[in-house]
Design a protein around this motif. Structure first.
Motif, PDB file in Angstrom:
ATOM      1  N   LEU A 132       0.878  -1.170   0.000  1.00  0.00           N
ATOM      2  CA  LEU A 132       0.000   0.000   0.000  1.00  0.00           C
ATOM      3  C   LEU A 132       0.914   1.218   0.000  1.00  0.00           C
ATOM      4  O   LEU A 132       1.612   1.477   0.977  1.00  0.00           O
ATOM      5  N   ILE A 133       0.928   1.946  -1.104  1.00  0.00           N
ATOM      6  CA  ILE A 133       1.913   3.004  -1.323  1.00  0.00           C
ATOM      7  C   ILE A 133       1.236   4.367  -1.260  1.00  0.00           C
ATOM      8  O   ILE A 133       0.192   4.587  -1.885  1.00  0.00           O
ATOM      9  N   GLY A 134       1.836   5.255  -0.481  1.00  0.00           N
ATOM     10  CA  GLY A 134       1.288   6.595  -0.307  1.00  0.00           C
ATOM     11  C   GLY A 134       0.880   6.889   1.118  1.00  0.00           C
ATOM     12  O   GLY A 134       0.495   8.005   1.443  1.00  0.00           O
ATOM     13  N   SER A 135       0.980   5.887   1.994  1.00  0.00           N
ATOM     14  CA  SER A 135       0.628   6.079   3.401  1.00  0.00           C
ATOM     15  C   SER A 135       1.348   5.059   4.256  1.00  0.00           C
ATOM     16  O   SER A 135       1.489   3.896   3.874  1.00  0.00           O
ATOM     17  N   ASP A 136       1.823   5.509   5.423  1.00  0.00           N
ATOM     18  CA  ASP A 136       2.334   4.586   6.436  1.00  0.00           C
ATOM     19  C   ASP A 136       1.626   4.865   7.764  1.00  0.00           C
ATOM     20  O   ASP A 136       2.198   4.710   8.834  1.00  0.00           O
ATOM     21  N   SER A 137       0.368   5.264   7.657  1.00  0.00           N
ATOM     22  CA  SER A 137      -0.428   5.614   8.829  1.00  0.00           C
ATOM     23  C   SER A 137      -0.855   4.379   9.601  1.00  0.00           C
ATOM     24  O   SER A 137      -0.700   3.242   9.129  1.00  0.00           O
ATOM     25  N   THR A 138      -1.418   4.623  10.784  1.00  0.00           N
ATOM     26  CA  THR A 138      -1.966   3.513  11.563  1.00  0.00           C
ATOM     27  C   THR A 138      -3.080   2.815  10.799  1.00  0.00           C
ATOM     28  O   THR A 138      -3.178   1.582  10.820  1.00  0.00           O
ATOM     29  N   ALA A 139      -3.914   3.583  10.101  1.00  0.00           N
ATOM     30  CA  ALA A 139      -5.003   2.981   9.311  1.00  0.00           C
ATOM     31  C   ALA A 139      -4.442   2.056   8.233  1.00  0.00           C
ATOM     32  O   ALA A 139      -4.992   0.979   7.979  1.00  0.00           O
ATOM     33  N   ALA A 140      -3.350   2.475   7.596  1.00  0.00           N
ATOM     34  CA  ALA A 140      -2.718   1.624   6.583  1.00  0.00           C
ATOM     35  C   ALA A 140      -2.174   0.355   7.214  1.00  0.00           C
ATOM     36  O   ALA A 140      -2.286  -0.742   6.647  1.00  0.00           O
ATOM     37  N   ALA A 141      -1.582   0.479   8.403  1.00  0.00           N
ATOM     38  CA  ALA A 141      -1.054  -0.693   9.105  1.00  0.00           C
ATOM     39  C   ALA A 141      -2.171  -1.655   9.484  1.00  0.00           C
ATOM     40  O   ALA A 141      -2.016  -2.876   9.360  1.00  0.00           O
ATOM     41  N   VAL A 142      -3.292  -1.118   9.958  1.00  0.00           N
ATOM     42  CA  VAL A 142      -4.440  -1.968  10.295  1.00  0.00           C
ATOM     43  C   VAL A 142      -4.872  -2.767   9.066  1.00  0.00           C
ATOM     44  O   VAL A 142      -5.108  -3.981   9.140  1.00  0.00           O
ATOM     45  N   GLU A 143      -4.959  -2.094   7.907  1.00  0.00           N
ATOM     46  CA  GLU A 143      -5.391  -2.785   6.690  1.00  0.00           C
ATOM     47  C   GLU A 143      -4.396  -3.864   6.288  1.00  0.00           C
ATOM     48  O   GLU A 143      -4.785  -5.006   6.001  1.00  0.00           O
ATOM     49  N   ILE A 144      -3.110  -3.523   6.268  1.00  0.00           N
ATOM     50  CA  ILE A 144      -2.096  -4.468   5.801  1.00  0.00           C
ATOM     51  C   ILE A 144      -2.054  -5.715   6.682  1.00  0.00           C
ATOM     52  O   ILE A 144      -2.017  -6.849   6.190  1.00  0.00           O
ATOM     53  N   VAL A 145      -2.053  -5.530   8.004  1.00  0.00           N
ATOM     54  CA  VAL A 145      -1.971  -6.679   8.903  1.00  0.00           C
ATOM     55  C   VAL A 145      -3.186  -7.577   8.735  1.00  0.00           C
ATOM     56  O   VAL A 145      -3.068  -8.808   8.654  1.00  0.00           O
ATOM     57  N   ASN A 146      -4.355  -6.990   8.650  1.00  0.00           N
ATOM     58  CA  ASN A 146      -5.574  -7.800   8.552  1.00  0.00           C
ATOM     59  C   ASN A 146      -5.736  -8.455   7.187  1.00  0.00           C
ATOM     60  O   ASN A 146      -6.253  -9.576   7.104  1.00  0.00           O
ATOM     61  N   VAL A 147      -5.275  -7.807   6.128  1.00  0.00           N
ATOM     62  CA  VAL A 147      -5.306  -8.450   4.805  1.00  0.00           C
ATOM     63  C   VAL A 147      -4.338  -9.634   4.784  1.00  0.00           C
ATOM     64  O   VAL A 147      -4.643 -10.694   4.219  1.00  0.00           O
ATOM     65  N   ALA A 148      -3.170  -9.481   5.411  1.00  0.00           N
ATOM     66  CA  ALA A 148      -2.211 -10.594   5.474  1.00  0.00           C
ATOM     67  C   ALA A 148      -2.805 -11.786   6.216  1.00  0.00           C
ATOM     68  O   ALA A 148      -2.679 -12.939   5.781  1.00  0.00           O
ATOM     69  N   ILE A 149      -3.468 -11.517   7.336  1.00  0.00           N
ATOM     70  CA  ILE A 149      -4.097 -12.599   8.104  1.00  0.00           C
ATOM     71  C   ILE A 149      -5.194 -13.258   7.282  1.00  0.00           C
ATOM     72  O   ILE A 149      -5.279 -14.493   7.206  1.00  0.00           O
ATOM     73  N   GLU A 150      -6.033 -12.455   6.635  1.00  0.00           N
ATOM     74  CA  GLU A 150      -7.130 -13.006   5.834  1.00  0.00           C
ATOM     75  C   GLU A 150      -6.596 -13.850   4.682  1.00  0.00           C
ATOM     76  O   GLU A 150      -7.159 -14.905   4.355  1.00  0.00           O
ATOM     77  N   ALA A 151      -5.491 -13.406   4.062  1.00  0.00           N
ATOM     78  CA  ALA A 151      -4.911 -14.159   2.949  1.00  0.00           C
ATOM     79  C   ALA A 151      -4.410 -15.520   3.413  1.00  0.00           C
ATOM     80  O   ALA A 151      -4.615 -16.541   2.732  1.00  0.00           O
ATOM     81  N   LEU A 152      -3.757 -15.566   4.572  1.00  0.00           N
ATOM     82  CA  LEU A 152      -3.283 -16.841   5.100  1.00  0.00           C
ATOM     83  C   LEU A 152      -4.439 -17.754   5.482  1.00  0.00           C
ATOM     84  O   LEU A 152      -4.400 -18.965   5.242  1.00  0.00           O
TER      85      LEU A 152
END
Length: 376
Positions: A132-152
């Motif tokens: 996710l490019i263009g943000s390193d906010s907490t909201a971006a972190a929430v999305e990335i971590v949860n998408v990774a978990i969902e993918a696994l």
């Protein structure tokens, strides 16, 4: 010169045969389909790039650690990619520089390293991930971590553990509330890595002030309480990091184990304020990692980003992604239209080329008897 036995491959490289090759493709597809459902679009960078441009983006690897070759066309040195994240960063900073942000990209493919390690002896690995490019906010972190978990989870993985870290915390504290002499910083990092409290305290009184970080390691909530106690003694110097970690952890399901190691840095050479490792029950070592980082644009400025990479080879070796296909043997002179109809219903058909072929020997579960599949 000793002759090479037929079929011998270089150390650390191997073939994937049926059905593992199919399982690998299926598992990667489940991960990529999951991230695509969240709006991450696929990119496919090349296997090799010019060495000088690739090395400039690989903060975690030196040129001498890359598999290299000379390009016969340009006569310039090429390097095979050891990581796809840097390539996605290049694409975002150049070919997609004018695309609207935040930009969501996904990828999957092989990467290769010059040397392996004892935990992972393979030099070629499958890497699948999202950025996710263009943000390193907490909201971006929430999305990335949860998408990774969902993918696994979509790939069938259970017993997931997420281990959070704050990769640049030592630098931040050393430059501010817990000052260290320049020559002490690396020594403090090393002893925190080793979890050696005695050696850390012996460096200097200033280094001993970092002991609470060693205690703030382990199950997430108790570790966070200790980190918060340190923060209180530092007059709220890491308030934003505490709030960020709490916000990231809050939406994660109860079935996911959370841990914290605020000073972990192995594998997080280019991450900044936030990082995470992914583990799965029954597997040695991490199966993925992610976090926040910065992409360098052509003009030298930096763009914030957040992402994760999965390395699913151990999962594939353990049988994840495997399915038992319905394989149907088609005898000579079978009905072609009926066979096509059955393929549309999900059957894999194996057509006989001679009358002597044996469907069971060809791993078929059924054979076509007139219009109907019959089990062997």
């Amino acid at each position: 010169m000793t002759s090479i036995p037929p079929g011998l491959l270089p150390e650390g490289l191997s073939d994937r045969l049926p059905p593992q090759a199919e399982a690998s493709a299926r598992l990667a597809r489940r991960v990529l389909d999951t991230v695509a459902a969240h709006g991450y679009e696929r990119v496919m960078p090349p296997l090799a790039e010019f060495e000088d441009t690739l090395v400039g983006r690989l903060k975690s690897m030196r040129a001498q650690d890359l598999v290299r070759a000379v390009d016969p066309v340009s006569q310039r040195s090429l390097a095979l990619r050891p990581d796809m994240t840097a390539q996605v960063g290049r694409i975002a900073a150049t070919r997609l520089a004018s695309a609207p942000r935040p930009l969501r990209l996904s990828y999957g493919g092989p990467v290769i390293r010059l040397r392996a390690n004892q935990l992972r002896p393979e030099r070629e690995r499958l890497q699948v991930g999202a950025e996710l490019i263009g943000s390193d906010s907490t909201a971006a972190a929430v999305e990335i971590v949860n998408v990774a978990i969902e993918a696994l989870q979509a790939a069938g993985v259970t017993g997931i553990t997420i281990d959070f870290t704050l990769p640049d915390l030592i630098d931040s504290l050393a430059a501010g509330p817990l000052p260290l002499a320049p020559e002490e910083i690396e020594a403090v990092r090393a002893e925190l890595d080793a979890k050696d409290a005695g050696a850390l305290a012996a460096i200097s009184p200033a280094a001993a002030a970092y002991l609470p970080l060693m205690e703030a390691t382990g199950p997430f909530h108790p570790a966070m309480e200790k980190l918060e106690a340190l923060n209180a003694r530092l007059n709220g110097a890491i308030d934003s990091r505490i709030a960020g970690l709490r916000a990231i952890a809050k939406p994660i399901g109860w079935d996911i184990t959370l841990t914290l190691d605020p000073t972990e840095r192995h594998g997080f050479e280019y991450q900044n304020w936030f990082g995470f490792s992914i583990f799965a029950e029954g597997f040695i070592g991490e199966i993925g990692r992610g976090g926040s980082y910065a992409i360098t644009r052509a003009n030298g400025s930096e763009e914030p980003a957040m992402g994760f990479s999965l390395y699913p080879d151990p999962l594939i070796d353990a049988g994840f992604g495997a399915e038992s296909p319905k394989r149907l043997f088609l005898p000579l002179h079978h009905d072609e239209s009926r066979a096509a109809q059955l393929r549309g219903e999900g059957w894999q058909t194996i057509a006989a080329l001679t009358a002597q072929e044996n469907g069971e020997a060809l791993r078929c579960t059924h054979w076509l008897d007139g219009d109907e599949p019959r089990p062997y």
